[in-house]
Design a protein around this motif. Sequence first.
Motif, PDB file in Angstrom:
ATOM      1  N   VAL A 152     -29.449 -21.967 -11.075  1.00 24.25           N
ATOM      2  CA  VAL A 152     -29.061 -22.313 -12.270  1.00 24.25           C
ATOM      3  C   VAL A 152     -29.672 -23.914 -12.788  1.00 24.25           C
ATOM      4  O   VAL A 152     -29.664 -24.744 -11.864  1.00 24.25           O
ATOM      5  CB  VAL A 152     -27.577 -22.606 -12.810  1.00 24.25           C
ATOM      6  N   ARG A 153     -30.338 -24.071 -13.782  1.00 19.91           N
ATOM      7  CA  ARG A 153     -30.851 -25.139 -14.220  1.00 19.91           C
ATOM      8  C   ARG A 153     -29.915 -25.999 -14.745  1.00 19.91           C
ATOM      9  O   ARG A 153     -29.778 -26.046 -16.104  1.00 19.91           O
ATOM     10  CB  ARG A 153     -32.165 -25.188 -15.072  1.00 19.91           C
ATOM     11  N   LEU A 154     -28.961 -26.525 -13.975  1.00 18.50           N
ATOM     12  CA  LEU A 154     -27.690 -27.036 -14.194  1.00 18.50           C
ATOM     13  C   LEU A 154     -27.862 -28.292 -15.510  1.00 18.50           C
ATOM     14  O   LEU A 154     -27.071 -28.135 -16.282  1.00 18.50           O
ATOM     15  CB  LEU A 154     -27.226 -27.801 -13.071  1.00 18.50           C
ATOM     16  N   PHE A 155     -28.664 -29.083 -15.368  1.00 16.24           N
ATOM     17  CA  PHE A 155     -28.821 -30.177 -16.389  1.00 16.24           C
ATOM     18  C   PHE A 155     -29.685 -29.733 -17.770  1.00 16.24           C
ATOM     19  O   PHE A 155     -29.147 -30.206 -18.876  1.00 16.24           O
ATOM     20  CB  PHE A 155     -29.368 -31.669 -15.876  1.00 16.24           C
ATOM     21  N   ASP A 156     -30.592 -28.759 -17.684  1.00 10.59           N
ATOM     22  CA  ASP A 156     -31.194 -28.120 -18.609  1.00 10.59           C
ATOM     23  C   ASP A 156     -30.145 -27.481 -19.596  1.00 10.59           C
ATOM     24  O   ASP A 156     -29.927 -27.589 -20.543  1.00 10.59           O
ATOM     25  CB  ASP A 156     -32.175 -27.277 -18.152  1.00 10.59           C
ATOM     26  N   GLU A 157     -29.165 -26.738 -18.693  1.00 16.63           N
ATOM     27  CA  GLU A 157     -28.068 -26.056 -19.460  1.00 16.63           C
ATOM     28  C   GLU A 157     -27.125 -26.738 -20.027  1.00 16.63           C
ATOM     29  O   GLU A 157     -26.435 -26.472 -21.229  1.00 16.63           O
ATOM     30  CB  GLU A 157     -27.201 -24.974 -18.420  1.00 16.63           C
ATOM     31  N   LEU A 158     -26.809 -28.002 -19.531  1.00 13.88           N
ATOM     32  CA  LEU A 158     -25.993 -28.951 -20.034  1.00 13.88           C
ATOM     33  C   LEU A 158     -26.430 -29.699 -21.236  1.00 13.88           C
ATOM     34  O   LEU A 158     -25.695 -29.954 -22.240  1.00 13.88           O
ATOM     35  CB  LEU A 158     -25.375 -30.149 -19.154  1.00 13.88           C
ATOM     36  N   ASP A 159     -27.775 -29.882 -21.332  1.00 13.71           N
ATOM     37  CA  ASP A 159     -28.431 -30.402 -22.353  1.00 13.71           C
ATOM     38  C   ASP A 159     -28.588 -29.420 -23.485  1.00 13.71           C
ATOM     39  O   ASP A 159     -28.126 -29.669 -24.766  1.00 13.71           O
ATOM     40  CB  ASP A 159     -29.853 -30.615 -22.177  1.00 13.71           C
ATOM     41  N   LEU A 216     -25.995 -27.179 -24.071  1.00 16.08           N
ATOM     42  CA  LEU A 216     -24.472 -27.157 -24.569  1.00 16.08           C
ATOM     43  C   LEU A 216     -23.925 -28.204 -25.108  1.00 16.08           C
ATOM     44  O   LEU A 216     -23.042 -28.352 -25.980  1.00 16.08           O
ATOM     45  CB  LEU A 216     -23.674 -26.502 -23.318  1.00 16.08           C
ATOM     46  N   VAL A 217     -24.244 -29.471 -24.514  1.00 14.96           N
ATOM     47  CA  VAL A 217     -23.432 -30.835 -25.059  1.00 14.96           C
ATOM     48  C   VAL A 217     -24.472 -31.611 -25.364  1.00 14.96           C
ATOM     49  O   VAL A 217     -25.549 -32.140 -24.794  1.00 14.96           O
ATOM     50  CB  VAL A 217     -22.626 -31.146 -24.042  1.00 14.96           C
ATOM     51  N   ASP A 218     -24.204 -32.328 -26.479  1.00 11.15           N
ATOM     52  CA  ASP A 218     -25.042 -33.400 -27.239  1.00 11.15           C
ATOM     53  C   ASP A 218     -24.566 -34.749 -26.514  1.00 11.15           C
ATOM     54  O   ASP A 218     -23.455 -34.836 -25.912  1.00 11.15           O
ATOM     55  CB  ASP A 218     -24.674 -33.588 -28.774  1.00 11.15           C
ATOM     56  N   ILE A 244     -16.967 -25.554 -18.616  1.00  9.90           N
ATOM     57  CA  ILE A 244     -18.302 -24.927 -18.759  1.00  9.90           C
ATOM     58  C   ILE A 244     -18.531 -24.311 -17.576  1.00  9.90           C
ATOM     59  O   ILE A 244     -18.515 -24.858 -16.452  1.00  9.90           O
ATOM     60  CB  ILE A 244     -19.478 -26.158 -18.918  1.00  9.90           C
ATOM     61  N   ALA A 245     -18.990 -22.743 -17.540  1.00 12.99           N
ATOM     62  CA  ALA A 245     -18.986 -22.229 -16.418  1.00 12.99           C
ATOM     63  C   ALA A 245     -20.061 -21.328 -16.542  1.00 12.99           C
ATOM     64  O   ALA A 245     -20.484 -20.722 -17.627  1.00 12.99           O
ATOM     65  CB  ALA A 245     -17.564 -21.570 -15.927  1.00 12.99           C
ATOM     66  N   LEU A 246     -20.536 -20.325 -15.297  1.00 20.23           N
ATOM     67  CA  LEU A 246     -21.709 -19.559 -15.475  1.00 20.23           C
ATOM     68  C   LEU A 246     -21.089 -18.385 -16.208  1.00 20.23           C
ATOM     69  O   LEU A 246     -20.002 -17.754 -16.175  1.00 20.23           O
ATOM     70  CB  LEU A 246     -21.836 -19.224 -14.097  1.00 20.23           C
ATOM     71  N   LEU A 263     -25.037 -21.195 -18.607  1.00 21.54           N
ATOM     72  CA  LEU A 263     -23.648 -21.705 -18.557  1.00 21.54           C
ATOM     73  C   LEU A 263     -23.090 -21.600 -20.055  1.00 21.54           C
ATOM     74  O   LEU A 263     -23.711 -21.487 -20.921  1.00 21.54           O
ATOM     75  CB  LEU A 263     -23.543 -23.237 -18.354  1.00 21.54           C
ATOM     76  N   ALA A 264     -21.898 -21.389 -20.165  1.00 19.73           N
ATOM     77  CA  ALA A 264     -21.080 -21.194 -21.543  1.00 19.73           C
ATOM     78  C   ALA A 264     -19.825 -22.140 -21.556  1.00 19.73           C
ATOM     79  O   ALA A 264     -19.229 -22.239 -20.361  1.00 19.73           O
ATOM     80  CB  ALA A 264     -20.685 -19.724 -21.836  1.00 19.73           C
ATOM     81  N   ILE A 265     -19.471 -22.480 -22.578  1.00 24.75           N
ATOM     82  CA  ILE A 265     -18.191 -23.251 -22.582  1.00 24.75           C
ATOM     83  C   ILE A 265     -16.901 -22.318 -23.240  1.00 24.75           C
ATOM     84  O   ILE A 265     -16.831 -21.409 -23.781  1.00 24.75           O
ATOM     85  CB  ILE A 265     -18.129 -24.392 -23.905  1.00 24.75           C
ATOM     86  N   THR A 266     -15.885 -22.505 -22.174  1.00 28.15           N
ATOM     87  CA  THR A 266     -14.428 -21.722 -22.573  1.00 28.15           C
ATOM     88  C   THR A 266     -13.609 -22.956 -22.834  1.00 28.15           C
ATOM     89  O   THR A 266     -13.249 -23.714 -22.164  1.00 28.15           O
ATOM     90  CB  THR A 266     -14.014 -21.173 -21.253  1.00 28.15           C
ATOM     91  N   GLN A 267     -12.887 -22.369 -24.491  1.00 24.92           N
ATOM     92  CA  GLN A 267     -12.160 -23.475 -24.854  1.00 24.92           C
ATOM     93  C   GLN A 267     -10.509 -22.943 -24.171  1.00 24.92           C
ATOM     94  O   GLN A 267     -10.511 -21.949 -23.903  1.00 24.92           O
ATOM     95  CB  GLN A 267     -12.146 -23.413 -26.249  1.00 24.92           C
TER      96      GLN A 267
END
Length: 130
Positions: free
Chosen positions: A22-29, A31-33, A117-119, A125-129
Amino acid sequence: MSTPTRVALDTSALMMPVELDVRLFDELDRLVDAYEPTTPQAVVEELRRLAEKGGTEGTAANVGHDLATERCLIVDTEESYADDALVELAREGGVEYVVTNDRPLCDRVLEECVPVIALRGRNKLAITQP
C-alpha cells in the motif's frame, strides 16, 4: 490558515507499505486534505520491538519505524500499549482519523466517534465513519 487534520497511524498502518504493498502516504493524500501524520510513542516502541525479531514482519516493522520517525509527529500518551494509546488520542480529540487494519482497534475507535481509515480492496484505503 487552518490547522492540519491530525491522522493517527497504528502499527499495522505503518507496516502496510511492505506487508500489503500500500502506498500509505499517497493514499492518505488522496483521502485527506492537509493532514499531519501522528503516531503515539507506544506505536514507535512496538515497531522497534517487532523489527528486532527479523524476518518478513521485522522488515515491515523496520520500514514502519523509519516512516514513523521520519514522517510522523510522535506524541506521548498516558497509555503504554499501542492500541490503548490510539483510543486515548481518539477519545481526547487529539486526532480526527485513525489509520489501522486491526479490526478490534477499528471498532474501539469508531465507538469514540472518530472515523477510521482502513484497507478496502487490495491496496486502497477508505474512510469508515462512526
